[in-house]
Design an enzyme around this catalytic site. Structure first.
Site, short mmCIF file in Angstrom:
data_model
loop_
_atom_site.label_atom_id
_atom_site.label_comp_id
_atom_site.label_asym_id
_atom_site.label_seq_id
_atom_site.Cartn_x
_atom_site.Cartn_y
_atom_site.Cartn_z
N HIS A 1 34.74 21.94 41.90
CA HIS A 1 35.27 21.04 42.93
C HIS A 1 35.87 19.76 42.32
O HIS A 1 35.99 18.75 42.99
CB HIS A 1 34.19 20.65 43.96
CG HIS A 1 33.74 21.80 44.81
ND1 HIS A 1 32.41 22.01 45.12
CD2 HIS A 1 34.41 22.80 45.39
CE1 HIS A 1 32.30 23.09 45.87
NE2 HIS A 1 33.50 23.59 46.05
N ARG B 1 25.62 31.40 49.20
CA ARG B 1 25.07 31.31 47.85
C ARG B 1 23.73 30.58 47.87
O ARG B 1 23.55 29.62 48.60
CB ARG B 1 26.05 30.58 46.93
CG ARG B 1 27.21 31.44 46.49
CD ARG B 1 28.21 30.64 45.69
NE ARG B 1 29.43 30.41 46.45
CZ ARG B 1 30.43 29.63 46.05
NH1 ARG B 1 30.36 29.00 44.90
NH2 ARG B 1 31.49 29.48 46.80
N ARG C 1 45.79 26.34 41.78
CA ARG C 1 44.37 26.01 41.66
C ARG C 1 43.67 27.14 40.92
O ARG C 1 43.69 28.29 41.36
CB ARG C 1 43.73 25.83 43.02
CG ARG C 1 42.24 25.49 42.91
CD ARG C 1 41.49 25.82 44.17
NE ARG C 1 40.06 25.54 44.01
CZ ARG C 1 39.11 26.17 44.67
NH1 ARG C 1 39.42 27.13 45.51
NH2 ARG C 1 37.84 25.86 44.50
N ASN D 1 46.91 28.27 46.34
CA ASN D 1 45.46 28.45 46.21
C ASN D 1 45.19 29.90 46.57
O ASN D 1 45.14 30.26 47.75
CB ASN D 1 44.71 27.48 47.13
CG ASN D 1 43.21 27.52 46.94
OD1 ASN D 1 42.68 28.43 46.32
ND2 ASN D 1 42.52 26.55 47.48
N GLU E 1 42.82 18.61 48.26
CA GLU E 1 42.96 19.24 46.95
C GLU E 1 44.40 19.63 46.66
O GLU E 1 44.85 19.56 45.51
CB GLU E 1 42.03 20.45 46.86
CG GLU E 1 40.56 20.07 46.87
CD GLU E 1 39.64 21.26 47.02
OE1 GLU E 1 39.04 21.67 46.01
OE2 GLU E 1 39.52 21.78 48.15
#
Length: 375
Positions: free
Chosen positions: A156, A217, A67, A8, A360
């Site tokens: 996601h 964000r 990823r 990742n 993940e």
């Protein structure tokens, strides 16, 4: 195939894990951060991956899984990487400028270091690829949107896939019959309405900026605000990009970047921190109510990721006032901390409220092994 090296890759960090896809056992895990900065142990991504490989020299590795955040309309499943796929991921960089370029650096470094191994890209957007048209289209000129690939992609997805499966297993019910809302709440945060294991709506859009309030964000905002700031505050597109992605959200509202700092500030009496949490929770309740309507009813509400798994204040506040939807929380269960899936809803509540840890990296490893087995 059993052992997958999962990468990742961020702009200045590489997280990694070597995982057995059959047993889920982890043979190695860690992170190298501050890549390229003074004092870092790695001058670039290639040297970082070389150092990672040295850390577990002698371990069995059968494949590498990466990823990648944005797959656009082209990559809708996990995909074996070749030069053409590399170019395709690079071409999508404008849709995820903070994510795809670092992922590509990881791919190139790993392919150079391990040329004999198959490498697979697992895309965050893939889980949402089959969104219904009513959910994926924006109400702008259709020809213009199609020409430029403007649509809701969602993110996601790797987390949503494994968490929805784990939630169904915990409830001992077939995934195909469940209507659930999953809230992936971390520094980046999103919501998904999942029916029968399929995403039918999600809060992030063409980019990871839309939707919930996040660490830095803004989430949803009237697009006319940007036009106003261009005309009246003199902000150009790059400055607006920085504002919305790096200086908004919880940070912009309170000066704090994470939920732990925010709750500590609330305990210390900071009014801006309390206001930021109120706005964060208001947006969460907005999406829970909307997605309950989209689903036509609700069997489970699931919290996951760093904030979702660890903040009892967020979980409690997210369902406050939503008893009419069947959401009632057991505050004793909610206050418990555990690294396994658990129910935190009241015993007589018609809708299950769950906390389900995400993984993940394990899901990336599994999808990597599956696509290579199919090939």
């Amino acid at each position: 195939m059993r052992s997958v090296f999962v990468l990742n890759t961020g702009s200045s960090s590489v997280k990694y894990r070597v995982v057995d896809v059959e047993t889920a056992e982890v043979a190695a895990t860690g992170v190298i951060d501050r890549i390229g900065e003074p004092g870092s142990e790695a001058r670039d991504h290639r040297s970082a991956i070389a150092q990672i490989l040295n850390r577990f020299a002698g371990l069995r590795i059968d494949a590498v899984g990466h990823r990648i955040v944005h797959g656009g309309e082209r990559f809708v499943t996990a995909t074996v990487i070749d030069d053409e796929v590399e170019r395709g991921i690079e071409a999508l960089a404008p849709l995820a400028p903070l994510h795809n370029p670092p992922g590509l650096l990881g791919i190139r470094a790993a392919r150079a270091a391990l040329p004999e191994l198959a490498q697979v890209a697992v895309f965050d957007t893939a889980f949402h690829a089959a969104l219904p048209e009513a959910a994926r289209r924006y109400a702008i000129d259709t020809e213009l949107a199609d020409r430029h690939g403007i649509r809701r992609y969602g993110f996601h997805g790797t987390s949503y896939r494994i968490v929805s499966e784990r939630a169904a297993a915990f409830l001992d019910r077939p995934l195909g019959e469940l209507r659930m809302i999953v809230l992936h709440l971390g520094n980046g945060a999103s919501a998904a309405a999942i029916a029968g294991g399929r995403s039918i709506d999600t809060s992030m859009g063409m980019t990871p900026l839309e939707g919930l309030v996040m660490g830095t964000r803004s989430g949803d905002i009237d697009p006319a605000v940007l036009l106003y700031l261009q005309r009246n505050a003199g902000l150009d597109t790059d400055q607006l990009d920085v504002l919305l992605n790096r200086h908004s959200g919880i940070l912009g509202l309170s000066g704090h970047i994470d939920m732990r700092g925010l709750t500590d500030a609330i305990d210390a009496g900071e009014e801006s921190a309390r206001r930021a949490l109120d706005i964060y929770l208001h947006r969460l309740r907005h999406y829970i109510g909307a997605y309950a309507a989209v689903l036509g009813g609700l069997d489970a509400l699931v919290f996951t990721a760093g904030v979702g798994e660890n903040s009892r204040e967020v979980r409690s506040g997210a369902v406050e006032g939503l008893e009419f939807l069947g959401l009632r929380i057991d505050e004793t269960a909610n206050a418990e901390r555990s690294g396994v899936a658990r129910r935190i809803s009241a015993s007589d509540a018609p809708v299950a409220i769950l906390v389900v840890p995400t993984d993940e990296e394990l899901q990336i490893a599994r999808e990597t092994a599956a696509v290579l087995a199919a090939r």
